[in-house]
Design a protein around this motif. Structure first.
Motif, PDB file in Angstrom:
ATOM      1  N   VAL B 392       0.872  -1.171   0.000  1.00 55.98           N
ATOM      2  CA  VAL B 392       0.000   0.000   0.000  1.00 55.98           C
ATOM      3  C   VAL B 392       0.912   1.225   0.000  1.00 55.98           C
ATOM      4  N   LYS B 393       0.668   2.120  -0.930  1.00 54.05           N
ATOM      5  CA  LYS B 393       1.581   3.261  -1.081  1.00 54.05           C
ATOM      6  C   LYS B 393       1.431   4.257   0.060  1.00 54.05           C
ATOM      7  N   GLY B 394       2.530   4.927   0.350  1.00 57.13           N
ATOM      8  CA  GLY B 394       2.487   6.041   1.294  1.00 57.13           C
ATOM      9  C   GLY B 394       2.521   5.646   2.761  1.00 57.13           C
ATOM     10  N   GLN B 395       2.606   4.352   3.084  1.00 61.33           N
ATOM     11  CA  GLN B 395       2.632   3.973   4.498  1.00 61.33           C
ATOM     12  C   GLN B 395       4.025   4.174   5.079  1.00 61.33           C
ATOM     13  N   ARG B 396       4.069   4.570   6.329  1.00 66.36           N
ATOM     14  CA  ARG B 396       5.361   4.681   7.031  1.00 66.36           C
ATOM     15  C   ARG B 396       5.252   3.936   8.353  1.00 66.36           C
ATOM     16  N   PRO B 397       5.419   2.603   8.288  1.00 66.47           N
ATOM     17  CA  PRO B 397       5.222   1.824   9.515  1.00 66.47           C
ATOM     18  C   PRO B 397       6.272   2.161  10.575  1.00 66.47           C
ATOM     19  N   ALA B 398       5.859   2.040  11.848  1.00 68.87           N
ATOM     20  CA  ALA B 398       6.825   2.202  12.937  1.00 68.87           C
ATOM     21  C   ALA B 398       7.704   0.953  12.986  1.00 68.87           C
ATOM     22  N   TRP B 399       8.952   1.115  13.352  1.00 69.74           N
ATOM     23  CA  TRP B 399       9.872  -0.014  13.480  1.00 69.74           C
ATOM     24  C   TRP B 399      10.195  -0.232  14.950  1.00 69.74           C
ATOM     25  N   THR B 400      10.384  -1.499  15.327  1.00 76.02           N
ATOM     26  CA  THR B 400      10.758  -1.781  16.709  1.00 76.02           C
ATOM     27  C   THR B 400      12.087  -1.099  17.008  1.00 76.02           C
ATOM     28  N   LYS B 401      12.145  -0.491  18.195  1.00 73.81           N
ATOM     29  CA  LYS B 401      13.361   0.245  18.544  1.00 73.81           C
ATOM     30  C   LYS B 401      14.087  -0.438  19.678  1.00 73.81           C
ATOM     31  N   THR B 402      14.791  -1.494  19.358  1.00 75.58           N
ATOM     32  CA  THR B 402      15.709  -2.056  20.331  1.00 75.58           C
ATOM     33  C   THR B 402      17.058  -2.134  19.631  1.00 75.58           C
ATOM     34  N   MET B 403      18.101  -2.392  20.412  1.00 78.48           N
ATOM     35  CA  MET B 403      19.432  -2.366  19.823  1.00 78.48           C
ATOM     36  C   MET B 403      19.684  -3.595  18.948  1.00 78.48           C
ATOM     37  N   ALA B 404      18.905  -4.667  19.163  1.00 80.60           N
ATOM     38  CA  ALA B 404      19.146  -5.877  18.385  1.00 80.60           C
ATOM     39  C   ALA B 404      18.064  -6.075  17.335  1.00 80.60           C
ATOM     40  N   HIS B 405      16.831  -6.236  17.795  1.00 77.48           N
ATOM     41  CA  HIS B 405      15.753  -6.578  16.864  1.00 77.48           C
ATOM     42  C   HIS B 405      15.294  -5.368  16.079  1.00 77.48           C
ATOM     43  N   ARG B 406      14.992  -5.642  14.796  1.00 74.46           N
ATOM     44  CA  ARG B 406      14.573  -4.569  13.914  1.00 74.46           C
ATOM     45  C   ARG B 406      13.505  -5.129  12.996  1.00 74.46           C
ATOM     46  N   GLY B 407      12.376  -4.450  12.930  1.00 78.17           N
ATOM     47  CA  GLY B 407      11.333  -4.901  12.018  1.00 78.17           C
ATOM     48  C   GLY B 407      10.153  -3.960  12.047  1.00 78.17           C
ATOM     49  N   PRO B 408       9.408  -3.891  10.912  1.00 77.57           N
ATOM     50  CA  PRO B 408       8.226  -3.030  10.875  1.00 77.57           C
ATOM     51  C   PRO B 408       7.130  -3.597  11.766  1.00 77.57           C
ATOM     52  N   GLN B 409       6.422  -2.725  12.476  1.00 74.69           N
ATOM     53  CA  GLN B 409       5.350  -3.198  13.364  1.00 74.69           C
ATOM     54  C   GLN B 409       4.033  -3.379  12.630  1.00 74.69           C
ATOM     55  N   SER B 410       3.980  -2.917  11.393  1.00 74.82           N
ATOM     56  CA  SER B 410       2.812  -3.185  10.549  1.00 74.82           C
ATOM     57  C   SER B 410       3.288  -3.161   9.101  1.00 74.82           C
ATOM     58  N   LEU B 411       2.536  -3.816   8.238  1.00 74.96           N
ATOM     59  CA  LEU B 411       2.900  -3.785   6.821  1.00 74.96           C
ATOM     60  C   LEU B 411       1.612  -3.986   6.007  1.00 74.96           C
ATOM     61  N   LEU B 412       1.151  -2.884   5.440  1.00 68.45           N
ATOM     62  CA  LEU B 412      -0.101  -2.944   4.682  1.00 68.45           C
ATOM     63  C   LEU B 412       0.176  -3.353   3.249  1.00 68.45           C
ATOM     64  N   VAL B 413      -0.556  -4.382   2.816  1.00 66.49           N
ATOM     65  CA  VAL B 413      -0.395  -4.833   1.429  1.00 66.49           C
ATOM     66  C   VAL B 413      -1.764  -4.908   0.759  1.00 66.49           C
ATOM     67  N   ARG B 414      -1.745  -4.700  -0.545  1.00 67.86           N
ATOM     68  CA  ARG B 414      -2.926  -5.001  -1.367  1.00 67.86           C
ATOM     69  C   ARG B 414      -2.716  -6.408  -1.901  1.00 67.86           C
ATOM     70  N   LEU B 415      -3.713  -7.246  -1.701  1.00 68.70           N
ATOM     71  CA  LEU B 415      -3.485  -8.660  -2.006  1.00 68.70           C
ATOM     72  C   LEU B 415      -3.603  -8.974  -3.492  1.00 68.70           C
ATOM     73  N   GLY B 416      -4.263  -8.122  -4.234  1.00 73.04           N
ATOM     74  CA  GLY B 416      -4.323  -8.333  -5.686  1.00 73.04           C
ATOM     75  C   GLY B 416      -5.363  -9.365  -6.056  1.00 73.04           C
ATOM     76  N   GLY B 417      -5.932  -9.249  -7.227  1.00 72.93           N
ATOM     77  CA  GLY B 417      -7.067 -10.105  -7.581  1.00 72.93           C
ATOM     78  C   GLY B 417      -6.706 -11.505  -8.039  1.00 72.93           C
ATOM     79  N   SER B 418      -5.495 -11.671  -8.580  1.00 66.96           N
ATOM     80  CA  SER B 418      -5.215 -12.938  -9.255  1.00 66.96           C
ATOM     81  C   SER B 418      -4.842 -14.016  -8.262  1.00 66.96           C
ATOM     82  N   ASP B 419      -5.820 -14.751  -7.842  1.00 72.48           N
ATOM     83  CA  ASP B 419      -5.639 -15.770  -6.820  1.00 72.48           C
ATOM     84  C   ASP B 419      -5.489 -17.140  -7.472  1.00 72.48           C
ATOM     85  N   HIS B 420      -4.299 -17.682  -7.349  1.00 66.23           N
ATOM     86  CA  HIS B 420      -4.057 -19.009  -7.937  1.00 66.23           C
ATOM     87  C   HIS B 420      -4.634 -20.139  -7.088  1.00 66.23           C
ATOM     88  N   GLY B 421      -4.876 -19.819  -5.795  1.00 66.29           N
ATOM     89  CA  GLY B 421      -5.144 -20.838  -4.795  1.00 66.29           C
ATOM     90  C   GLY B 421      -6.302 -21.720  -5.140  1.00 66.29           C
TER      91      GLY B 421
END
Lengths: 104, 421
Positions: B392-421
């Motif tokens: 999803v465009k324009g998102q600025r997720p917060a990142w975990t702030k510890t000295m070791a672990h690093r990762g976005p606390q959220s990640l918005l995606v558009r799943l898209g229509g083409s479902d192979h499942g």
């Protein structure tokens, strides 16, 4: 001292003189042989230094822990499969050739 | 060339003043400069000697005789005395068992743990992990948009740990909260009150682990605690009962914070590099390569620690005996001496797997093969179900702030229509 040749998955031959007692994983990493990672440093935890030793059996058979790991290495286990961290260079290995499985 | 060998000088060095250990924005640019100008430097804010070059990081990992692992899980802030007293009074008997022990104790305990925590065992869990991931992926079907952290990567790895522990009746979110608390206590900068609150929860967590072990004594199952009890066979010289509880406690913590971040970062990085995502859609056999490059390029565990047992020189800088050492795994993984164009994300580079994201040597991460399985399955299933997924465009997720672990606390995606499942 032993002259060791690695044949990479891409068919490249890399040859190096390896001092007695240095294991072939360390020697491969030092010579940047693609496909040999050795991330546990010889602790027999990772199987990322798996090689196929050419048909003669100068290196002996894998021990029990090594054998377990080989069963689940990235590349299939076959005759001559060894963890190269468990093979130390010594004069009788001079001229040995080991094949490196594809890295992925 | 600003070589730094004394603390007062180091404090004024522009390199050290640019080091922001808790904020990962701009971290790679900072380390690129550090590797050039002061590859080993002293940071006053944290009282750590920071090691940035791959060769130096590797030489520390390879040298457990001179670099102790005893401080790996130390709290950066230290516990308030009130909390220490509370923990002592409440039977909180956590002792070092794996990542923060030295030889010979480390060898003894790791050998037992390795009887269960090994690639062979992990492979046996693969079908169950895939079924679990499909459950989550099925939950996403039919949606236009989703937060991939909330709906997949946050909880899923905790449930994989539950499989190893034979636990099936616990809310995974409780474990996640406990683990995050623990990570903040170790690597973060909590306030005094936050530290005390987290400590109380930590005590609950420890007693939860104790109950699991106690239960398996009487009703063994095919799981990690039962295996450890079997290996112990009542013999303290193999493992004590408290050590087993601590191993369970350690597994519950180690098993998912890094995996959650690794998963989220993989999805983020691949969607940011659309060409690579498309390549994986066309050829899923490239996924293991992509995983190694993500781990190298966007390292989820940024730093790891050691303590020098004697004076040791690295890159011309003497780290004094007793000095606390911060190994920047993220920096080592971007070292120009090893990797060409290190900031490029390129799944075809031949040497990505030489990254140090799981450490190296006697303490190399025992869960690494499991983390790789989890990452592979999640990417395979997502790519198969939602090949058209995009950020999803324009998102600025917060990142975990510890000295070791690093990762976005959220990640918005558009799943898209083409479902192979």
């Amino acid at each position: 001292m032993a002259e060791v040749t690695w044949i990479t998955a891409g068919g490249e031959r890399i040859t190096a003189e390896v001092g007695d007692g240095v294991n072939l994983m360390e020697a491969a990493v030092a010579n940047r042989v693609p496909g040999i990672v050795g991330e546990c440093g010889g602790g027999m935890m990772c199987a990322t230094c798996h090689v196929y030793v050419e048909s003669d059996h100068r290196t002996g058979e894998p021990g029990p822990i090594e054998a377990d790991l080989l069963d689940f290495a990235d590349a299939p286990r076959r005759d001559g499969s060894r963890l190269s961290c468990q093979i130390s260079a010594r004069p009788e290995l001079d001229g040995i050739t080991v094949e490196v499985p594809p890295a992925w | 060339m600003a070589v730094v060998d004394q603390r007062p000088t180091a404090a004024r060095c522009p390199v050290t003043s640019g080091f922001r250990p808790f904020d990962h924005d701009g971290t790679y640019e900072f380390f690129s400069m550090a590797r050039r100008e002061a590859p080993v430097f002293y940071n006053e804010e944290t009282d750590y000697w920071v090691v940035t070059k791959r060769e130096d990081v590797l030489s520390v990992f390879k040298d457990p005789e001179r670099f102790s692992a005893s401080n790996v899980l130390d709290s950066l802030e230290g516990y308030p005395e009130e909390l220490t007293r509370f923990l002592t009074d409440n039977g909180f008997t956590v002792e070092p068992v794996q990542s923060n022990t030295d030889r010979p104790r480390h060898t003894r305990i790791r050998q037992s743990a390795g009887q269960f925590l090994n690639p062979r065992r992990y492979r046996e869990y693969e079908p169950r992990i895939r079924a679990l991931v499909r459950e989550y992926v099925n939950g996403l079907r039919g949606k236009d948009e989703a937060d991939i952290v909330a709906e997949l990567t946050h909880e899923m790895p905790a449930r994989v740990v539950f499989m190893l522990l034979g636990v099936d009746d616990v809310d995974p979110l409780m474990i996640k909260r406990w683990a995050l608390n623990r990570a903040t206590m170790i690597w973060g900068k909590p306030t005094r009150q936050e530290m005390i609150d987290a400590g109380h929860e930590l005590n609950d967590f420890f007693h939860f682990c104790k109950e699991i072990v106690e239960d398996r004594k009487w009703a063994p199952r095919d799981d990690y605690p039962s295996k450890l009890l079997e290996l112990r066979g009542g013999d303290d010289s193999v493992l004590t009962e408290n050590e087993i509880v601590c191993l369970v406690f350690a597994l519950l913590l180690a098993g998912h914070e890094a995996v959650t971040n690794g998963l989220t970062i993989s999805i983020l990085t691949l969607l940011e590099n659309r060409g690579t995502w498309e390549e994986l859609v066309a050829d899923p056999a490239l996924i293991p390569r992509a995983i190694e490059e993500v781990l190298r390029h966007s390292t989820p565990v940024m730093t790891w620690r050691r303590r020098a047992l004697e004076d040791v020189e690295l890159s011309g800088v003497t780290i004094p005996a007793g000095g606390k050492v911060l190994l920047s795994l993220a920096s080592a993984n971007h070292d120009e001496g090893q990797y060409e164009r290190p900031s490029d994300f390129d799944i075809h580079r031949p040497d990505a797997r030489g990254h140090l994201s799981f450490g190296y040597g006697i303490h190399v991460c025992m869960g690494a093969p499991l983390a790789r399985i989890e990452m592979k399955i999640v990417l395979e299933e997502l790519i198969n179900a939602f090949p058209g997924m995009e950020l999803v465009k324009g998102q600025r997720p917060a990142w975990t702030k510890t000295m070791a672990h690093r990762g976005p606390q959220s990640l918005l995606v558009r799943l898209g229509g083409s479902d192979h499942g």
